[in-house]
Write a protein that holds these residues in place. Structure first.
Motif, short mmCIF file in Angstrom:
data_model
loop_
_atom_site.label_atom_id
_atom_site.label_comp_id
_atom_site.label_asym_id
_atom_site.label_seq_id
_atom_site.Cartn_x
_atom_site.Cartn_y
_atom_site.Cartn_z
N UNK A 66 0.59 -0.95 -0.05
CA UNK A 66 -0.19 0.05 0.10
C UNK A 66 1.14 1.48 -0.34
N UNK A 67 0.32 2.43 -0.75
CA UNK A 67 1.43 3.34 -0.73
C UNK A 67 0.71 4.81 -0.77
N UNK A 68 1.33 5.78 0.50
CA UNK A 68 0.64 6.79 0.76
C UNK A 68 0.92 7.63 0.29
N UNK A 69 1.39 8.78 -0.32
CA UNK A 69 2.31 10.30 0.09
C UNK A 69 1.43 11.13 0.11
N UNK A 70 1.82 12.18 1.26
CA UNK A 70 1.32 13.17 2.26
C UNK A 70 1.95 14.28 1.47
N UNK A 71 1.58 15.55 2.04
CA UNK A 71 1.92 16.46 1.90
C UNK A 71 2.71 17.00 3.25
N UNK A 72 3.76 18.37 3.46
CA UNK A 72 3.97 18.44 4.61
C UNK A 72 2.77 18.45 5.78
N UNK A 73 1.55 19.36 5.18
CA UNK A 73 0.60 19.44 6.30
C UNK A 73 -0.76 18.46 6.33
N UNK A 74 -0.66 17.55 5.96
CA UNK A 74 -1.03 15.76 5.97
C UNK A 74 -1.72 15.53 4.95
N UNK A 75 -2.08 16.60 3.80
CA UNK A 75 -3.02 16.36 2.70
C UNK A 75 -2.74 14.88 1.98
N UNK A 76 -3.35 13.93 1.50
CA UNK A 76 -3.31 12.94 0.59
C UNK A 76 -2.72 12.80 -0.76
N UNK A 77 -1.13 12.93 -1.14
CA UNK A 77 -1.53 12.88 -3.17
C UNK A 77 -1.29 12.06 -3.82
N UNK A 78 -1.32 10.85 -3.37
CA UNK A 78 -1.10 9.89 -4.00
C UNK A 78 -1.80 8.48 -3.36
N UNK A 79 -2.31 7.56 -3.24
CA UNK A 79 -2.89 6.70 -2.64
C UNK A 79 -3.34 4.91 -3.06
N UNK A 80 -2.22 3.98 -2.84
CA UNK A 80 -2.61 2.97 -3.96
C UNK A 80 -2.57 1.80 -3.11
N UNK A 81 -3.60 0.26 -3.13
CA UNK A 81 -3.30 -0.40 -2.52
C UNK A 81 -4.08 -1.45 -3.32
N UNK A 82 -2.55 -2.30 -2.94
CA UNK A 82 -2.48 -3.91 -3.37
C UNK A 82 -1.57 -3.67 -4.85
N UNK A 86 4.16 1.30 -9.98
CA UNK A 86 3.15 2.84 -9.95
C UNK A 86 3.42 3.62 -9.89
N UNK A 87 2.89 4.76 -10.06
CA UNK A 87 3.85 6.41 -10.52
C UNK A 87 2.87 6.96 -10.01
N UNK A 88 3.69 7.61 -9.36
CA UNK A 88 3.07 8.90 -8.81
C UNK A 88 3.07 10.30 -9.46
N UNK A 89 2.86 11.57 -9.31
CA UNK A 89 3.59 13.06 -9.95
C UNK A 89 2.82 14.17 -9.50
N UNK A 90 3.26 15.23 -9.04
CA UNK A 90 2.31 16.55 -8.63
C UNK A 90 3.67 17.17 -8.86
N UNK A 91 2.47 18.36 -8.70
CA UNK A 91 3.51 19.86 -8.46
C UNK A 91 2.80 20.57 -7.39
N UNK A 92 4.21 20.24 -6.32
CA UNK A 92 4.32 21.10 -4.72
C UNK A 92 3.33 22.33 -4.95
#
Length: 212
Positions: A66-82, A86-92
């Motif tokens: 399970x993958x979870x990517x979070x920002x400094x203030x806790x907002x979830x930017x990417x979440x994937x299970x099982x 994979x790949x994640x991309x975002x602009x801070x």
């Protein structure tokens, strides 16, 4: 004696390599119980691109995470299970520490630790230069100059970010020093007042007992 000339393209490539942010290839060993995280402090308005792949030493076992990517203030930017890759991309959106955590899914790993390969790119390293070259119809030295321009802009933005952070830290330090000074003055004043009250009380006590 003739001097050996180095091609301009090679010079530009070497300069870009030395100036531009380098993508990070990270290997994580994920325990079969618990999770493992990787973090990076990134300023705002920076492109982040990452690919991850689960590596298993035993071909008969295909662990998932399970993958979870979070920002400094806790907002979830990417979440994937099982998943195994994979790949994640975002602009801070804000400056701070961005966290990517990988947790082993139950009963998918045979109670064995396994590894994850993460190709983490930020800033200019995350740009697709092939697409840019096709879109703007540039190649060769012109493309290398475009990369160099991007590297210089990234360095300039980093310098501005560091200067702003230094100014913020200086303000915090000055406020802290001011508060410590006022606290010291207040503590000294309280000690003087308490000492005066003690002397006055003892004087009244001795006068009452007719000792003085």
């Amino acid at each position: 004696m003739k001097k050996k000339m180095i091609p301009t393209t090679l010079l530009l490539s070497a300069l870009i390599f030395s100036l531009s942010p380098i993508c990070e290839a990270v290997w994580l060993t994920v325990p079969h119980t618990g999770s493992k995280c990787v973090s990076e402090e990134i300023q705002s308005n920076v492109v982040v691109l990452a690919d991850y792949l689960v590596i298993s030493e035993e071909h008969s076992i295909f662990p998932t995470v399970s993958v979870k990517v979070t920002a400094p203030y806790g907002s979830v930017l990417h979440h994937k299970e099982n998943t195994t890759n994979g790949q994640f991309a975002f602009t801070t959106q804000e400056s701070g520490t961005y966290l990517a955590c990988f947790e082993a899914d139950a009963k998918s790993h045979g109670n064995r630790d396994f590894s994850i390969n993460i190709d983490w790119k930020t800033g200019i390293a995350a740009k697709d230069w092939d697409s840019i070259a096709r879109k703007e119809k540039i190649e060769g030295v012109e493309l290398e100059l475009k990369k160099l321009e991007g590297a210089v802009e990234a360095i300039h933005e980093n310098l501005i970010y560091l200067r702003n952070r230094e100014a913020e830290m200086r303000i915090v330090s000055e406020k802290t020093n001011s508060r410590v000074a006022w606290y010291s003055i207040m503590s000294l004043g309280i000690c003087i007042v308490v000492s005066g009250l003690q002397i006055l009380y003892l004087k009244q006590y001795f006068e009452k007992k007719k000792l003085i």
